[in-house]
Motif scaffolding. Structure first.
Motif, PDB file in Angstrom:
ATOM      1  N   ILE A 184      38.334  39.974  27.908  1.00 24.65           N
ATOM      2  CA  ILE A 184      38.899  39.106  26.871  1.00 24.65           C
ATOM      3  C   ILE A 184      37.904  39.026  25.726  1.00 24.65           C
ATOM      4  CG2 ILE A 184      39.729  36.783  26.338  1.00 24.65           C
ATOM      5  CD1 ILE A 184      40.590  36.505  29.213  1.00 24.65           C
ATOM      6  N   PHE A 185      38.344  39.398  24.554  1.00 22.69           N
ATOM      7  CA  PHE A 185      37.481  39.589  23.384  1.00 22.69           C
ATOM      8  C   PHE A 185      36.579  38.383  23.123  1.00 22.69           C
ATOM      9  CE2 PHE A 185      36.939  39.566  18.677  1.00 22.69           C
ATOM     10  CZ  PHE A 185      36.170  40.720  18.594  1.00 22.69           C
ATOM     11  N   LYS A 186      35.272  38.652  22.963  1.00 27.80           N
ATOM     12  CA  LYS A 186      34.259  37.661  22.606  1.00 27.80           C
ATOM     13  C   LYS A 186      34.241  36.467  23.554  1.00 27.80           C
ATOM     14  CE  LYS A 186      33.918  38.768  17.683  1.00 27.80           C
ATOM     15  NZ  LYS A 186      33.984  38.248  16.294  1.00 27.80           N
ATOM     16  N   SER A 187      34.353  36.753  24.834  1.00 29.75           N
ATOM     17  CA  SER A 187      34.256  35.706  25.856  1.00 29.75           C
ATOM     18  C   SER A 187      33.689  36.335  27.117  1.00 29.75           C
ATOM     19  CB  SER A 187      35.632  35.089  26.137  1.00 29.75           C
ATOM     20  OG  SER A 187      36.379  35.938  26.970  1.00 29.75           O
ATOM     21  N   PRO A 188      33.186  35.531  28.045  1.00 27.19           N
ATOM     22  CA  PRO A 188      32.692  36.094  29.307  1.00 27.19           C
ATOM     23  C   PRO A 188      33.799  36.298  30.334  1.00 27.19           C
ATOM     24  CG  PRO A 188      32.263  33.746  29.232  1.00 27.19           C
ATOM     25  CD  PRO A 188      32.893  34.094  27.912  1.00 27.19           C
ATOM     26  N   LEU A 189      35.052  36.196  29.931  1.00 28.29           N
ATOM     27  CA  LEU A 189      36.181  36.240  30.858  1.00 28.29           C
ATOM     28  C   LEU A 189      36.792  37.632  30.932  1.00 28.29           C
ATOM     29  CD1 LEU A 189      37.951  32.903  29.836  1.00 28.29           C
ATOM     30  CD2 LEU A 189      36.268  33.257  31.664  1.00 28.29           C
ATOM     31  N   TYR A 190      37.355  37.937  32.111  1.00 29.96           N
ATOM     32  CA  TYR A 190      38.025  39.215  32.344  1.00 29.96           C
ATOM     33  C   TYR A 190      39.405  38.954  32.939  1.00 29.96           C
ATOM     34  CZ  TYR A 190      33.548  41.643  31.734  1.00 29.96           C
ATOM     35  OH  TYR A 190      32.381  42.130  31.227  1.00 29.96           O
ATOM     36  N   ILE A 191      40.261  39.951  32.804  1.00 33.60           N
ATOM     37  CA  ILE A 191      41.543  39.970  33.509  1.00 33.60           C
ATOM     38  C   ILE A 191      41.493  41.142  34.475  1.00 33.60           C
ATOM     39  CG2 ILE A 191      44.056  40.132  33.315  1.00 33.60           C
ATOM     40  CD1 ILE A 191      43.793  39.238  30.405  1.00 33.60           C
ATOM     41  N   GLY A 192      41.410  40.863  35.771  1.00 31.10           N
ATOM     42  CA  GLY A 192      41.328  41.914  36.771  1.00 31.10           C
ATOM     43  C   GLY A 192      39.957  42.001  37.403  1.00 31.10           C
ATOM     44  N   THR A 193      39.910  42.610  38.575  1.00 29.43           N
ATOM     45  CA  THR A 193      38.658  42.742  39.317  1.00 29.43           C
ATOM     46  C   THR A 193      37.897  44.008  38.964  1.00 29.43           C
ATOM     47  OG1 THR A 193      39.757  43.896  41.148  1.00 29.43           O
ATOM     48  CG2 THR A 193      39.635  41.486  41.275  1.00 29.43           C
ATOM     49  N   GLY A 194      38.598  45.030  38.449  1.00 28.24           N
ATOM     50  CA  GLY A 194      37.943  46.310  38.207  1.00 28.24           C
ATOM     51  C   GLY A 194      37.689  47.077  39.481  1.00 28.24           C
ATOM     52  N   LEU A 195      38.331  46.661  40.589  1.00 32.88           N
ATOM     53  CA  LEU A 195      38.230  47.344  41.877  1.00 32.88           C
ATOM     54  C   LEU A 195      39.560  48.012  42.202  1.00 32.88           C
ATOM     55  CD1 LEU A 195      36.616  44.376  43.862  1.00 32.88           C
ATOM     56  CD2 LEU A 195      35.382  46.319  42.877  1.00 32.88           C
ATOM     57  N   LEU A 196      39.558  48.843  43.228  1.00 28.83           N
ATOM     58  CA  LEU A 196      40.825  49.376  43.719  1.00 28.83           C
ATOM     59  C   LEU A 196      41.473  48.268  44.546  1.00 28.83           C
ATOM     60  CD1 LEU A 196      41.296  52.924  45.324  1.00 28.83           C
ATOM     61  CD2 LEU A 196      43.022  51.163  45.036  1.00 28.83           C
ATOM     62  N   SER A 197      41.818  47.208  43.855  1.00 35.90           N
ATOM     63  CA  SER A 197      42.319  45.977  44.465  1.00 35.90           C
ATOM     64  C   SER A 197      43.797  45.844  44.118  1.00 35.90           C
ATOM     65  CB  SER A 197      41.531  44.774  43.926  1.00 35.90           C
ATOM     66  OG  SER A 197      41.974  43.572  44.504  1.00 35.90           O
ATOM     67  N   VAL A 198      44.652  45.954  45.118  1.00 37.63           N
ATOM     68  CA  VAL A 198      46.091  45.946  44.856  1.00 37.63           C
ATOM     69  C   VAL A 198      46.617  44.526  44.747  1.00 37.63           C
ATOM     70  CG1 VAL A 198      46.432  48.152  46.021  1.00 37.63           C
ATOM     71  CG2 VAL A 198      46.669  46.017  47.314  1.00 37.63           C
ATOM     72  N   VAL A 199      47.712  44.394  44.011  1.00 38.52           N
ATOM     73  CA  VAL A 199      48.405  43.122  43.854  1.00 38.52           C
ATOM     74  C   VAL A 199      49.823  43.323  44.374  1.00 38.52           C
ATOM     75  CG1 VAL A 199      49.144  41.349  42.227  1.00 38.52           C
ATOM     76  CG2 VAL A 199      47.023  42.602  41.825  1.00 38.52           C
ATOM     77  N   ALA A 200      50.335  42.368  45.121  1.00 37.55           N
ATOM     78  CA  ALA A 200      51.673  42.494  45.700  1.00 37.55           C
ATOM     79  C   ALA A 200      52.319  41.121  45.772  1.00 37.55           C
ATOM     80  CB  ALA A 200      51.593  43.142  47.077  1.00 37.55           C
ATOM     81  N   PRO A 201      53.635  41.056  45.998  1.00 39.34           N
ATOM     82  CA  PRO A 201      54.308  39.757  46.110  1.00 39.34           C
ATOM     83  C   PRO A 201      53.681  38.883  47.192  1.00 39.34           C
ATOM     84  CG  PRO A 201      55.929  41.506  45.910  1.00 39.34           C
ATOM     85  CD  PRO A 201      54.590  42.175  46.068  1.00 39.34           C
ATOM     86  N   THR A 202      53.545  37.604  46.898  1.00 42.69           N
ATOM     87  CA  THR A 202      52.952  36.688  47.865  1.00 42.69           C
ATOM     88  C   THR A 202      53.955  36.298  48.938  1.00 42.69           C
ATOM     89  OG1 THR A 202      51.941  34.512  48.166  1.00 42.69           O
ATOM     90  CG2 THR A 202      53.532  34.729  46.373  1.00 42.69           C
ATOM     91  N   PHE A 203      53.479  36.166  50.154  1.00 45.02           N
ATOM     92  CA  PHE A 203      54.329  35.715  51.251  1.00 45.02           C
ATOM     93  C   PHE A 203      54.475  34.196  51.250  1.00 45.02           C
ATOM     94  CE2 PHE A 203      52.766  39.828  52.768  1.00 45.02           C
ATOM     95  CZ  PHE A 203      53.937  40.412  53.219  1.00 45.02           C
ATOM     96  N   ASP A 204      53.559  33.498  50.567  1.00 51.98           N
ATOM     97  CA  ASP A 204      53.568  32.035  50.601  1.00 51.98           C
ATOM     98  C   ASP A 204      54.845  31.451  50.005  1.00 51.98           C
ATOM     99  OD1 ASP A 204      51.083  32.347  51.646  1.00 51.98           O
ATOM    100  OD2 ASP A 204      49.984  31.673  49.878  1.00 51.98           O
ATOM    101  N   VAL A 205      55.416  32.135  49.030  1.00 52.18           N
ATOM    102  CA  VAL A 205      56.604  31.596  48.366  1.00 52.18           C
ATOM    103  C   VAL A 205      57.816  31.598  49.291  1.00 52.18           C
ATOM    104  CG1 VAL A 205      57.514  33.761  47.406  1.00 52.18           C
ATOM    105  CG2 VAL A 205      57.813  31.622  46.153  1.00 52.18           C
ATOM    106  N   ILE A 206      57.784  32.416  50.347  1.00 51.13           N
ATOM    107  CA  ILE A 206      58.940  32.499  51.246  1.00 51.13           C
ATOM    108  C   ILE A 206      59.190  31.162  51.927  1.00 51.13           C
ATOM    109  CG2 ILE A 206      59.909  33.663  53.265  1.00 51.13           C
ATOM    110  CD1 ILE A 206      58.252  36.101  52.560  1.00 51.13           C
ATOM    111  N   ALA A 207      58.124  30.533  52.422  1.00 51.75           N
ATOM    112  CA  ALA A 207      58.289  29.254  53.115  1.00 51.75           C
ATOM    113  C   ALA A 207      58.843  28.195  52.177  1.00 51.75           C
ATOM    114  CB  ALA A 207      56.950  28.806  53.703  1.00 51.75           C
ATOM    115  N   VAL A 208      58.325  28.144  50.942  1.00 47.76           N
ATOM    116  CA  VAL A 208      58.807  27.169  49.959  1.00 47.76           C
ATOM    117  C   VAL A 208      60.275  27.427  49.653  1.00 47.76           C
ATOM    118  CG1 VAL A 208      58.492  26.245  47.640  1.00 47.76           C
ATOM    119  CG2 VAL A 208      56.498  26.942  48.969  1.00 47.76           C
TER     120      VAL A 208
END
Length: 565
Positions: free
Chosen positions: A140-164
């Protein structure tokens, strides 16, 4: 060709310090020309036979105690290997991607087959987008913040929403705001899913804001004794729903009329719930996954879930339990917003979803740690903390993008770490390639139709295995906890109240049963009911409260302990 890693540090903004992809030592044109046209760039010296060699003697004798070469985050990986491992990571994620939308479509809102297939396709598309963002790690421009891990880290639908969602939909059917037929059987309720989407869009911002909180603070509020409990309860709750599908379908367990038989009376070979033939279909998936783990090659092992589904689908198709009509009717191509749902905001969902997103922000931290560890990068210090911050923010933005695309909230997962371990490739290039494959799977409409039309028993066999891995993840986190009297007390209280919801879901139904004309009070009480009746949410509330109120012990044993040592 030699490459090197270069840290960025500019005088204009000295706070911007991070990693970039390895830069070639020659000009970009010469590098890409060599990479795209040479045998070294396309094939390299990787032993591809290792990936497909079954674990059967004497075939596996050559690779006994042999580890593949390791490719780091930014290492140059041959193009062919990148494509193979990108597809492999995508295949590994399929079970985690298809299970939540199918569970919601068939077990919560009873959507028709066309809408179910669309939700599966939408989940693939939004997963591909979120995973690409996670792997890229945008600064994120001119800040110490990032979007993402920069790893081979996958993102997938959460199972937690199923119970709700299941508890919310059940409440709507009970109060008559979702339709039923003359026999009381539940009919499709897309309006309820629209209410979920609208409320998700309003509540996901708390996870985005939590990415600004230092990870050490989050860990202090949500220690392992809390996060491990959440994972354990989510897994146990979902195993029960997976077993309903294994027996034939949650619709027809005790159903009448159209759902007197499973999955319904119009199915090619309808049977009563729990019929031995239906149990056998689910068992074919479950036992295939186990056999592959014993004798499969590295590629087969990391895709054991999809191979189990393939065997179950083949058996069910050959024996007449599966109709191709829905696949034939599905479009060749699809995309987001082909089907839409009426958006609304339901006050009863606000508190439960706020708590869910808070839990999501914390539960991804162990997965990011595991991925960083297996990728052989630092798991302490400023850089790792920025990876945690970027991962939480990426999950929040991924959930926002997903809800805008009519799909399910996203969360970082470590399910692909087995592929990284078996193949020795943690390169982000494989992650980008996996994202591209996931997008193509979602856009190819008939791919989603395959999962949307498969017999529930086949899906249930996969779900029981997959959901059990969540239970194991919870046990693994709890194994890292110091079992002092304080932590055992927190664990006992949290699990106790959570298991109450699982073994007796209706125990709280008569406590807050307002039936007056004040719709605001009614919505508030429904929100409280939803919190109390969702196992991992009430457990999180109890666990966090006790963790903050109970003082740390000076020793691991205390006089007068009421718990057994």
């Amino acid at each position: 060709m030699e490459t090197k890693s270069i840290p960025i540090s500019t005088s204009e903004n000295p706070s911007i310090v991070g990693e970039v992809e390895d830069l070639p030592s020659t000009s970009n044109w010469q590098y890409w020309k060599h990479y795209l046209t040479s045998r070294d760039g396309w094939i390299g010296d990787y032993d591809y036979l290792y990936l497909i060699t079954p674990n059967i003697y004497p075939l596996n004798r050559r690779y006994k105690d042999v580890e593949p070469p390791f490719y780091g985050l930014n290492d140059e990986v041959p193009i062919l290997l990148t494509l193979i491992l990108g597809l492999q990571h995508a295949l590994t994620m399929i079970g985690s991607i298809v299970s939540p939308p199918l569970a919601l479509a068939s077990g919560a809102f009873y959507l028709d087959s066309v809408q179910s297939q669309y939700l599966v396709s939408a989940a693939f598309i939004t997963t591909g987008i979120s995973t690409a963002l996670q792997v890229t790690r945008v600064h994120i421009f001119k800040s110490p913040l990032y979007i993402g891990t920069g790893l081979l880290s996958v993102v997938a639908p959460t199972f937690d929403v199923i119970a709700v969602a299941m508890n919310y939909a059940d409440a709507r059917y009970k109060r008559g705001t979702c339709p039923t037929d003359e026999n009381g059987s539940k009919l499709a309720c897309p309006e309820a899913w629209g209410a979920m989407l609208g409320t998700l869009l309003c509540t996901v911002w708390i996870q985005i804001l939590m990415s600004l909180v230092p990870p050490k603070v989050l860990h202090r509020i949500f220690p392992k004794v809390v996060t491990g409990t959440l994972l354990l309860l989510v897994g146990v709750y979902l195993v029960s729903s997976g077993m309903e599908n294994w027996g034939g379908s949650s619709n027809c367990e005790g159903g009448t009329g159209y759902y007197a038989l499973c999955p319904d009376i119009d199915a090619p070979r309808p049977l009563p719930w729990g019929d031995p033939k239906l149990i056998g279909l689910g068992f074919s998936v479950f036992v295939t996954i186990i056999i592959v783990e014993f004798v499969g090659s590295p590629l087969m092992k990391s895709a054991s879930v999809i191979l189990g589904l393939a065997v179950g689908c083949a058996i069910s198709g050959a024996t007449g339990y599966w109709s191709r009509d829905e696949i034939d009717a599905a479009p060749v191509g699809t995309f987001l917003w082909v089907h839409t749902f009426p958006l609304s905001v339901d006050g009863a969902l606000v508190l439960p979803l706020l708590i869910m997103f808070v839990c999501e922000a914390v539960s991804c931290m162990p997965d990011i740690l595991a991925t960083a560890e297996i990728s052989k990068v630092d798991i302490e210090g400023r850089e790792f903390q920025s990876r945690i911050q970027g991962g939480i923010l990426c999950d929040g933005l991924g959930s926002l993008i997903s809800a805008l695309g009519t799909s399910i909230p996203m969360v970082s997962q470590a399910g692909n770490n087995g592929v990284t371990s078996l193949t020795g490739c943690a390169s982000r290039r494989a992650g980008w390639c996996a994202s591209a494959f996931l997008l193509l799977m979602g856009i190819f409409g008939k791919f989603g139709a395959v999962f949307g039309s498969m017999p529930p028993s086949v899906l249930g066999g996969m779900q029981v295995f997959l959901y059990s891995t969540i239970v194991v993840a919870g046990v693994r986190v709890l194994a890292l906890v110091d079992f002092s009297r304080r932590n055992r007390f927190i664990l006992t209280a949290s699990l106790g109240i959570g298991f109450m919801d699982i073994v007796s879901p209706s125990w709280f139904s008569s406590v807050l049963a307002y039936s007056g004309s004040n719709v605001h009070l009614q919505g508030f009480e429904e929100g409280i009911n939803l919190i109390v009746e969702t196992p991992f949410i009430i457990s999180a509330v109890v666990g966090v409260a006790l963790n903050l109120m109970l003082k740390e012990e000076t020793s691991s044993r205390s006089v007068g302990s009421v718990l057994p040592e």
